[in-house]
Design a protein around this motif. Sequence first.
Motif, mmCIF file in Angstrom:
data_model
loop_
_atom_site.group_PDB
_atom_site.id
_atom_site.type_symbol
_atom_site.label_atom_id
_atom_site.label_comp_id
_atom_site.label_asym_id
_atom_site.label_seq_id
_atom_site.Cartn_x
_atom_site.Cartn_y
_atom_site.Cartn_z
ATOM 1 N N LYS A 407 -26.986 -19.958 -31.846
ATOM 2 C CA LYS A 407 -28.290 -19.401 -31.105
ATOM 3 C C LYS A 407 -28.253 -17.868 -30.993
ATOM 4 N N ASN A 430 -33.066 -20.816 -34.938
ATOM 5 C CA ASN A 430 -31.982 -20.861 -33.227
ATOM 6 C C ASN A 430 -32.532 -19.875 -32.593
ATOM 7 N N GLY A 431 -33.623 -20.114 -32.069
ATOM 8 C CA GLY A 431 -34.225 -19.837 -30.549
ATOM 9 C C GLY A 431 -33.669 -18.010 -30.748
#
Length: 478
Positions: A407, A430-431
Amino acid sequence: MESDSLNPASLPPGTSIGRWRLLEQRGRGAYGVVYRAESVEEPPGVVALKLALYPGDARFVREAELLSRVHHPAVPRLFDHGQWQPRDGVSYAWLAMEWLEGVPLYDWAVARRPSSRQVLHLLARLARALEFTHAAGGIHRDVKGENVRVRRADGQPFLMDFGSGHHLGAATLTWQPFPPGTPAYRAPEAWRFVLGPGKPPTVAYAPGPADDVFALGVTAYRLVTGKYPPSAHPRAEDAWLWHPEKLALWTASTSNARCVAELSALVSRMLLPRPEARGSAREVAEALEQAARKAGPDADVPLFTGEEARPAGLFPPVQRVTVRPPPRGVRWPRFMAAGLSASLALGAGALLRTRSVEPPEKTHLAEGEEAKDGGTVAVGDAALTAPVAPEAAPSMWSPIRAELPPKPLPGQRRPDGDGRCPGKELVAINGGCWVKLSVELKDCEAAAGFAYKGACYVPVLALQRPPTSGPTNRDDAP
C-alpha cells in the motif's frame, strides 16, 4: 542441505569462523546476525560474533574501523574481525566483540526504578563514551535507549551498535537526505537542513557531535519521563514547543515531579534547539558528574513508584508531551513555516525519499520490531539482541533489496481518479505513484528504492502548500 549450512543467518553450532567456534544464535537484525561464540585458541573466551547477512557489506568494515579507534569502558571491545568465505567468490564480513549480559536501557529502568543520582551517573558514562568516540573522529549517529545495554552484574551502561556510525575518512555508502538513524532522536537542525525553505539539498545531511548529544538528551528524557519529547519535525503538530519561550513547558521535571532540578536542567541542555548551546560530550559529562556529586538527598528518591501506568521501557506506544497549542495570533517558529518542496531528479539521486523525511509519528510505529524505539530498526547490535525470528532466513545468494510495499507509504502521491499518475515517468503501483530507476536490482537498496517485478522503484512525494506564508509550492507538480 549444503546451502542452508552455509547461510549466515542459520549456521549450526560448531561452525568455525576465524578463530571462533559458534555456540548459539542470539539475535538477528536487518543486516547481520549475532552468535555467541568461543575461542578455539588460547586464551579461551566467549565473544559476540556479529556476521553480515549479505556479501560485501561495507557497513561491517566501517564499524570495525570505528570500534578499533574507540577505547572506553562503556564501549564494547573489538577483539577480532575478518571475512568468512563459505565458498570461492563469496565473503561475509564479521566482528568479534566483547560479550555483555545486559538488558536494554528502558527495560532496566522499569525493573530497577533508578533514582535521579543513578541516572546522572549513567548518563555521564554514556557521555564519556561519546566524548571518546568524537575524539577518535567518529560519530555514533544512532544514540537511543535500544542501543544502550545495562550490564546485569553491576548496572554499568554500554553504548552499543556502532553499525550506523561514521568516521573521518570513511566512504559514504548510500545517498539519502538523512544518514542512518532514528527519526524520534533526530535533532532540529537536521530536520531544518532537509525540510527548510527553498530547493531540496543536493547533498545529504552530515551529523556532527552535537547530533549525538541531542540524541542522548532524547534518551535521557524518555528514561526519566517515559515519553519522547515533542517532535522536532517542522511539520509535526507539536513542533511549536521548540520555540525558546516554550521549552519550559515540557522539562523533565514538569513531566516527572520526582526528577530533581539538576537532572532536569541537564536534560533540557542536551535538547536545546541551538546545537552550539548543548556543549560538547565532554562538557556534558563533566556537568552530569558534578551534578551527581552535589545533588541533595532528593536525588536518591526513585524516579518511579512502580505504580505508573507504563513507565519508561517495555516499548510502550509512542507517547509525547501533551501541551495545549498557542492561541490564534501567536507567531509560530520560523522553521515551521517552511513547506516541503521536492524536485524529481531522475538518475541524480536528489529525490527526497518518503521513508526518510516523514514525521516520526508516521514512520510505521504501530507494530512489530520497528515500534520498539522510535520507529527504526538499527542496522547493528541493538536489533540483533532481539529474539531470533522464526521466519525463513534470507538466501545467501539474495541481493540486498526491500520489496515494494502493498500500500502507499505515508505522504506518497496517489493516482488521479482514473488510476493514473501525472507525468509520463510516473507509474501507479499498489495505490501510489512511483518512478522506475535505471539501476540494477542488486543496487536498488543503495539507491533507497524498492524491488518490484525485477525493477527498482522509488516513491514520489505528494507536495503540500506551506501552512503559513513562505515560498509557494505547486500542488500539481509531478
